[in-house]
Motif scaffolding. Structure first.
Motif, PDB file in Angstrom:
ATOM      1  N   SER A  20       0.851  -1.188   0.000  1.00 59.37           N
ATOM      2  CA  SER A  20       0.000   0.000   0.000  1.00 59.37           C
ATOM      3  C   SER A  20       0.885   1.236   0.000  1.00 59.37           C
ATOM      4  CB  SER A  20      -0.944  -0.021   1.205  1.00 59.37           C
ATOM      5  OG  SER A  20      -0.219  -0.078   2.413  1.00 59.37           O
TER       6      SER A  20
ATOM      7  N   ASN B  72       4.847   3.553   8.629  1.00 59.68           N
ATOM      8  CA  ASN B  72       4.233   3.454   9.961  1.00 59.68           C
ATOM      9  C   ASN B  72       4.098   1.996  10.394  1.00 59.68           C
ATOM     10  OD1 ASN B  72       3.978   6.233  10.128  1.00 59.68           O
ATOM     11  ND2 ASN B  72       1.865   6.240   9.396  1.00 59.68           N
TER      12      ASN B  72
ATOM     13  N   ASN C 231       1.914   4.672   4.907  1.00 61.96           N
ATOM     14  CA  ASN C 231       1.320   3.572   5.670  1.00 61.96           C
ATOM     15  C   ASN C 231       2.341   2.468   5.923  1.00 61.96           C
ATOM     16  OD1 ASN C 231      -1.134   4.874   5.693  1.00 61.96           O
ATOM     17  ND2 ASN C 231      -1.962   3.723   3.979  1.00 61.96           N
TER      18      ASN C 231
END
Length: 106
Positions: free
Chosen positions: A72, A79, A76
Motif C-alpha cells: 500500500s 508506519n 502507511n
C-alpha cells in the motif's frame, strides 16, 4: 502465554535450523530441521505480514509485504514497519524473559 522451545522428536535436541521457503502465490513457510541428527522436526505456514526479520531493515519489510500482496502507500508502510519493529522486539523480550523463568523452575 505459552512458550515452548522446539525439541527434535528423534534425539530431543534443541539445536534447530529454520529454513525459509518462498514460492510465488503461496504463503511463506518455515521448515525446521534438527542440526544434530538432521531429522525433519516441523513446518509452519506464515500468515500475511507474519514474517519480520529484525536487523534486515525497511527494504526487507517491503519485500515481505509485496510477496503477500499487502503493498500500500509509502507512509502507511513506514508506519507499519515502525510499529512492527517495536512490537516484535517487545514481544521477543517478553518471550525470552518468560522462557528464562520457566527454565529456572526446572
Amino acid at each position: 502465554m505459552e512458550i515452548h522451545v522446539q525439541h527434535c522428536q528423534s534425539c530431543q535436541s534443541t539445536n534447530m535450523r529454520n529454513i525459509l521457503y518462498r514460492k510465488e502465490g503461496e504463503p511463506d513457510r518455515v521448515f525446521v530441521e534438527c542440526n544434530d541428527c538432521k531429522e525433519f522436526v516441523a513446518s509452519y505456514k506464515l500468515a500475511p505480514l507474519g514474517y519480520y526479520h529484525n536487523g534486515k531493515g525497511y527494504e526487507s519489510f517491503i519485500r515481505s509485504l509485496h510477496r503477500n500482496g499487502d503493498f500500500s502507500g509509502g507512509r502507511n508502510i513506514s508506519n507499519l514497519y515502525s510499529q512492527t519493529q517495536e512490537e516484535e522486539s517487545t514481544m521477543f523480550k517478553k518471550v525470552i524473559e518468560t522462557l528464562e523463568e520457566k527454565e529456572k523452575k526446572k
